[in-house]
Write an enzyme that holds these catalytic residues in place. Structure first.
Site, short mmCIF file in Angstrom:
data_model
loop_
_atom_site.label_atom_id
_atom_site.label_comp_id
_atom_site.label_asym_id
_atom_site.label_seq_id
_atom_site.Cartn_x
_atom_site.Cartn_y
_atom_site.Cartn_z
N ARG A 60 0.83 -1.21 0.00
CA ARG A 60 0.00 0.00 0.00
C ARG A 60 0.86 1.26 0.00
O ARG A 60 0.50 2.27 -0.59
CB ARG A 60 -0.96 -0.01 1.19
CG ARG A 60 -2.01 -1.10 1.05
CD ARG A 60 -3.10 -0.95 2.06
NE ARG A 60 -3.72 0.35 1.98
CZ ARG A 60 -4.23 1.00 3.02
NH1 ARG A 60 -4.19 0.47 4.22
NH2 ARG A 60 -4.78 2.18 2.87
N GLN A 90 -9.34 10.35 7.08
CA GLN A 90 -9.12 8.96 7.52
C GLN A 90 -8.07 8.30 6.63
O GLN A 90 -7.66 7.18 6.88
CB GLN A 90 -10.43 8.17 7.41
CG GLN A 90 -11.53 8.67 8.34
CD GLN A 90 -12.87 8.05 7.97
OE1 GLN A 90 -13.16 6.93 8.35
NE2 GLN A 90 -13.68 8.78 7.23
N ASN A 91 -7.67 8.99 5.56
CA ASN A 91 -6.74 8.40 4.61
C ASN A 91 -5.31 8.49 5.11
O ASN A 91 -4.94 9.42 5.83
CB ASN A 91 -6.84 9.09 3.25
CG ASN A 91 -8.22 8.92 2.65
OD1 ASN A 91 -9.00 8.11 3.13
ND2 ASN A 91 -8.52 9.67 1.61
N ASP A 93 -2.71 8.15 2.78
CA ASP A 93 -1.90 8.18 1.56
C ASP A 93 -1.11 9.46 1.32
O ASP A 93 -0.27 9.51 0.41
CB ASP A 93 -2.78 7.89 0.33
CG ASP A 93 -3.99 8.83 0.21
OD1 ASP A 93 -3.86 10.03 0.52
OD2 ASP A 93 -5.06 8.35 -0.21
N HIS A 108 -6.11 8.25 11.03
CA HIS A 108 -5.72 6.83 11.01
C HIS A 108 -4.26 6.63 10.64
O HIS A 108 -3.87 5.55 10.21
CB HIS A 108 -6.64 6.06 10.04
CG HIS A 108 -8.06 5.99 10.50
ND1 HIS A 108 -9.12 5.66 9.68
CD2 HIS A 108 -8.61 6.22 11.73
CE1 HIS A 108 -10.25 5.70 10.38
NE2 HIS A 108 -9.97 6.04 11.62
N THR A 175 -16.44 9.01 2.12
CA THR A 175 -16.36 8.07 3.24
C THR A 175 -17.73 7.43 3.45
O THR A 175 -18.76 8.10 3.31
CB THR A 175 -15.87 8.73 4.55
OG1 THR A 175 -16.05 7.81 5.63
CG2 THR A 175 -16.58 10.03 4.86
#
Ligand code: OAD
Length: 233
Positions: A60, A90-91, A93, A108, A175
């Site tokens: 990931r 919440q990502n 990346d 997160h 979301t």
């Protein structure tokens, strides 16, 4: 006299990055349709088979690093031209930052970081590099992904609640609002705030939110242009 700009809080989930080629979790092609979160995103899974957990997050991390921000991320970054903007995501990346958003609160964690497993939680910046078993941080503990797993505390939830409670506009994007405590943030929006949700699909639209159904990359640029125009920016 100081003129304060209106405050926008943007709450985002995996759907904002779908058009960058990163899979969501619960859509038909979502990660949790193929993988079991109990095995890969929980302290129990980490204890049972750390190699499988590292493999999953190493893949990931490489995918997130190779991805590019899309029109949705860029529209959110453009809001800063007319508003005080906080992105609460919440990502993991990092695409909001790469699109130019300057205040991003991660609920997160962040995939490009690793942390030790002691209470000190020392972090190191991996960028796109994998974590291997036996690799330790300065306090001698095994490195793990800097990701908040199911069953773990969400340290940034308090600050996120306070931001939402002060917002003039709350924009929720991509979301499913199914993971708590993040999903509960919408209930902290003040009554007077303008509230909009953008998603491809949503089982339950929270109370007084306006639902715009469609792709973030298509719906956000015109919405942001309208808001900036309204703010005289
Ligand atoms: P989900 O996969 O649960 O929800 C994704 C949402 O994005 C759905 O409502 C889709 O309809 C919508 N969507 C998909 N493509 C879109 C697009 N192009 N434009 C707009 N919307 C789109 O993802 P999250 O809600 O982010 O946590 O999941 C929350 C948490 O569950 C994640 O942070 C992760 C996961 O387990 C951890 O790993 C701890």
């Amino acid at each position: 006299m100081t003129l304060t700009r209106p405050r926008i809080v943007v709450l985002t989930g995996a759907g904002i990055s779908a058009e960058s080629g990163l899979p969501t979790f619960r859509d038909l092609d979502g990660l949790w349709r193929t993988y079991r979160w109990e095995e890969l995103a929980s302290p129990e899974g980490w204890r049972r088979h750390p190699q499988a957990v590292l493999d999953f997050y190493n893949q990931r991390r490489a995918a997130a690093w190779a991805a590019q921000p899309n029109a949705g991320h860029r529209a959110i970054a453009a809001l800063e031209r007319g508003f005080e903007v906080d992105v609460v995501t919440q990502n993991v990346d990092g695409l909001h930052e790469r699109a130019g958003s300057t205040r991003v609160l991660h609920l997160h964690g962040e995939i490009e970081y690793a942390r030790g497993t002691s209470i000190r939680r020392l972090r190191i910046h991996l960028r796109d590099q994998p974590i291997v078993l036996g690799q330790c941080c300065a306090d001698g503990t095994q490195l793990r992904p800097d990701i908040v797993w199911f069953g773990e505390e969400v340290p940034n939830i308090g600050p996120a609640q306070r931001l939402v409670a002060m917002a003039d506009k709350v924009l929720v994007v991509g979301t499913s609002l199914s993971v708590y405590p993040a999903a509960g943030l919408v209930h902290h929006a003040p009554p007077h705030a303008e509230k909009v949700v953008v998603a491809l699909d949503l089982d339950t639209v929270p109370g007084d939110f306006r639902f715009l159904r469609g792709k973030a990359g298509e719906l956000l640029p015109p919405l942001v242009a309208e808001w900036l125009h309204g703010a005289g920016a």
